[in-house]
Design a protein around this motif. Structure first.
Motif, PDB file in Angstrom:
ATOM      1  N   GLY A  13       0.794  -1.235   0.000  1.00 51.16           N
ATOM      2  CA  GLY A  13       0.000   0.000   0.000  1.00 51.16           C
ATOM      3  C   GLY A  13       0.819   1.274   0.000  1.00 51.16           C
ATOM      4  N   GLY A  15       2.293   2.753  -2.435  1.00 54.86           N
ATOM      5  CA  GLY A  15       2.114   3.557  -3.654  1.00 54.86           C
ATOM      6  C   GLY A  15       3.013   3.139  -4.803  1.00 54.86           C
ATOM      7  N   LYS A  16       3.599   1.950  -4.717  1.00 53.77           N
ATOM      8  CA  LYS A  16       4.514   1.469  -5.756  1.00 53.77           C
ATOM      9  C   LYS A  16       3.846   1.348  -7.119  1.00 53.77           C
ATOM     10  CE  LYS A  16       5.130  -2.341  -3.535  1.00 53.77           C
ATOM     11  NZ  LYS A  16       4.213  -1.986  -2.441  1.00 53.77           N
ATOM     12  N   SER A  17       2.689   0.674  -7.155  1.00 51.71           N
ATOM     13  CA  SER A  17       2.050   0.408  -8.455  1.00 51.71           C
ATOM     14  C   SER A  17       1.641   1.713  -9.122  1.00 51.71           C
ATOM     15  CB  SER A  17       0.804  -0.471  -8.287  1.00 51.71           C
ATOM     16  OG  SER A  17       1.095  -1.525  -7.432  1.00 51.71           O
ATOM     17  N   THR A  18       1.098   2.626  -8.327  1.00 54.58           N
ATOM     18  CA  THR A  18       0.680   3.929  -8.870  1.00 54.58           C
ATOM     19  C   THR A  18       1.877   4.627  -9.505  1.00 54.58           C
ATOM     20  OG1 THR A  18      -0.905   4.101  -7.062  1.00 54.58           O
ATOM     21  CG2 THR A  18      -0.338   6.163  -8.206  1.00 54.58           C
ATOM     22  N   ARG A 147      -8.398  -1.662  -0.771  1.00 59.12           N
ATOM     23  CA  ARG A 147      -8.537  -2.263  -2.110  1.00 59.12           C
ATOM     24  C   ARG A 147      -9.518  -3.427  -2.072  1.00 59.12           C
ATOM     25  NH1 ARG A 147      -2.365  -2.038  -3.364  1.00 59.12           N
ATOM     26  NH2 ARG A 147      -2.375  -3.764  -1.920  1.00 59.12           N
ATOM     27  N   ARG A 186       3.755  11.922   0.499  1.00 59.47           N
ATOM     28  CA  ARG A 186       3.438  13.167  -0.217  1.00 59.47           C
ATOM     29  C   ARG A 186       2.377  12.914  -1.288  1.00 59.47           C
ATOM     30  NH1 ARG A 186       8.527  14.563  -2.805  1.00 59.47           N
ATOM     31  NH2 ARG A 186       8.733  12.307  -2.770  1.00 59.47           N
TER      32      ARG A 186
HETATM   33  P1  ADP Z   1       1.220  -0.533  -3.680  1.00 61.26           P
HETATM   34  O1  ADP Z   1       1.426  -0.952  -5.106  1.00 61.26           O
HETATM   35  O2  ADP Z   1       2.480  -0.083  -3.023  1.00 61.26           O
HETATM   36  O3  ADP Z   1       0.477  -1.536  -2.869  1.00 61.26           O
HETATM   37  P2  ADP Z   1      -0.753   1.317  -4.762  1.00 61.26           P
HETATM   38  O4  ADP Z   1      -0.066   2.167  -5.776  1.00 61.26           O
HETATM   39  O5  ADP Z   1      -1.624   0.210  -5.240  1.00 61.26           O
HETATM   40  O6  ADP Z   1       0.317   0.771  -3.694  1.00 61.26           O
HETATM   41  O7  ADP Z   1      -1.578   2.311  -3.823  1.00 61.26           O
HETATM   42  C1  ADP Z   1      -2.413   1.824  -2.786  1.00 61.26           C
HETATM   43  C2  ADP Z   1      -3.619   2.762  -2.655  1.00 61.26           C
HETATM   44  O8  ADP Z   1      -3.171   4.057  -2.234  1.00 61.26           O
HETATM   45  C3  ADP Z   1      -4.358   2.989  -3.974  1.00 61.26           C
HETATM   46  O9  ADP Z   1      -5.730   3.096  -3.717  1.00 61.26           O
HETATM   47  C4  ADP Z   1      -3.803   4.320  -4.492  1.00 61.26           C
HETATM   48  O10 ADP Z   1      -4.745   5.024  -5.277  1.00 61.26           O
HETATM   49  C5  ADP Z   1      -3.508   5.061  -3.188  1.00 61.26           C
HETATM   50  N1  ADP Z   1      -2.325   5.947  -3.308  1.00 61.26           N
HETATM   51  C6  ADP Z   1      -1.199   5.706  -4.019  1.00 61.26           C
HETATM   52  N2  ADP Z   1      -0.313   6.718  -3.877  1.00 61.26           N
HETATM   53  C7  ADP Z   1      -0.884   7.620  -3.034  1.00 61.26           C
HETATM   54  C8  ADP Z   1      -0.450   8.883  -2.482  1.00 61.26           C
HETATM   55  N3  ADP Z   1       0.746   9.423  -2.766  1.00 61.26           N
HETATM   56  N4  ADP Z   1      -1.282   9.518  -1.645  1.00 61.26           N
HETATM   57  C9  ADP Z   1      -2.499   8.974  -1.331  1.00 61.26           C
HETATM   58  N5  ADP Z   1      -2.968   7.791  -1.813  1.00 61.26           N
HETATM   59  C10 ADP Z   1      -2.173   7.110  -2.661  1.00 61.26           C
END
Ligand code: ADP
Ligand code: TYD
Length: 204
Positions: A13, A15-18, A147, A186
Motif C-alpha cells: 500500500g 504507492g509502488k504500483s501507482t 482495495r 506526499r
Molecule cells: P502498492 O502498489 O504499493 O500496494 P498502490 O499504488 O496500489 O500501492 O496504492 C495503494 C492505494 O493508495 C491505492 O488506492 C492508491 O490510489 C492510493 N495511493 C497511491 N499513492 C498515493 C499517495 N501518494 N497519496 C495517497 N494515496 C495514494
C-alpha cells in the motif's frame, strides 16, 4: 537505446504500483520503450504462482516454501519477460523484485543467507536503480485493505509484521547505493516528479 532495469520496493500500500505506472507513462511520452511488469507475476507461469502465494490462509506456506515459490516465479519472469526486454534495449520497470524476497521471506523466516544463496544460484541479477517508497505502515495497511481484493495474505499478517518489513527495507537501502528512498506520504504528483528526475539522472 540504453537498456535500464528499475525496481520499486516498499511495504504493502505504499504507492509502488501507482508510481511505477506513472513513471512508465512519462518515459513513454518522451520516446522511450518501456516494459512495465510486476512480481509476483510478470509472465504467464509466474502469474499462476502469484495466486498460490497471495491468496489463502496466512499459514498456508512456511517462509522456506514461500522462498522457493517466489524464486521459481522470479526465474520465469526473468527468462520470459525481463531479459528479452533488456536485450531489445528497453527500460524495464518492475513493481517488486528480489529485495522483496530478502525482506519478506528473509526476515519472516530468519533466512537471510539462504535467500541470498538461492538468489545467486537462480537469479543473479540486480536492478540498476531501486526506488524504495517508504510509508508509515498504518497508512500503507489502510490503503492496501481499502482495495478489498482477494490478495490479502500478507496484509493479514498485521501491523507489527508491516513495521518489521519497513525497517528491513530501510536497512537494506542504507547498505546498497542502487537504492533511492522516496517519501510516499506526499501527494502523487510530487512523488512522480521526483521519480522522473531521478530516472533521467540515471539514464543520462
Ligand atoms: P502498492 O502498489 O504499493 O500496494 P498502490 O499504488 O496500489 O500501492 O496504492 C495503494 C492505494 O493508495 C491505492 O488506492 C492508491 O490510489 C492510493 N495511493 C497511491 N499513492 C498515493 C499517495 N501518494 N497519496 C495517497 N494515496 C495514494
Ligand atoms: P504486491 O502485489 O506488490 O502487493 P502490494 O500492492 O500490497 O504491495 O505483492 C504482494 C505481496 O507479495 C506483498 O505483500 C509482498 C509479497 N512478496 C513477498 O513476500 N516476496 C516476494 O518476493 C514478492 C515479490 C512479494
Amino acid at each position: 537505446m540504453t537498456p535500464a532495469f528499475l525496481s520499486f520496493e516498499g511495504i504493502d500500500g505504499s504507492g509502488k504500483s501507482t508510481q511505477a505506472r506513472r513513471l512508465a507513462e512519462s518515459l513513454r511520452a518522451t520516446g522511450h520503450t518501456v516494459t512495465l511488469t510486476r512480481e509476483p507475476g510478470g509472465s504467464p507461469g509466474a502469474e499462476e504462482i502469484r495466486a498460490l502465494v497471495l491468496q489463502g490462509d496466512t499459514n498456508r506456506w512456511s517462509a522456506e516454501t514461500e522462498l522457493l515459490l517466489f524464486t521459481a516465479a522470479r526465474r520465469d519472469h526473468l527468462e520470459k519477460t525481463i531479459c528479452p526486454a533488456l536485450a531489445r534495449g528497453e527500460i524495464v520497470i518492475t513493481d517488486r523484485f528480489a529485495d522483496s524476497t530478502r525482506i519478506y521471506q528473509g526476515m519472516r523466516g530468519n533466512l537471510p543467507s539462504t535467500v541470498n544463496s538461492l538468489h545467486d544460484l537462480m537469479i543473479g541479477t540486480e536492478p540498476d536503480l531501486t526506488f524504495l517508497v517508504d510509508l508509515d505502515p498504518k497508512l500503507g495497511l489502510a490503503r492496501a485493505r481499502a482495495r478489498n481484493d482477494t490478495e490479502q495474505r500478507f496484509e493479514n499478517m498485521g501491523l507489527s509484521f508491516q513495521e518489521k518489513m519497513r525497517t528491513g527495507f530501510l536497512t537494506l537501502a542504507d547498505l546498497n547505493p542502487r537504492f533511492r528512498v522516496i517519501d510516499g506520504s506526499r501527494d502523487p504528483d510530487s512523488i512522480a516528479a521526483q521519480l522522473l528526475a531521478l530516472t533521467r539522472a540515471q539514464l543520462s
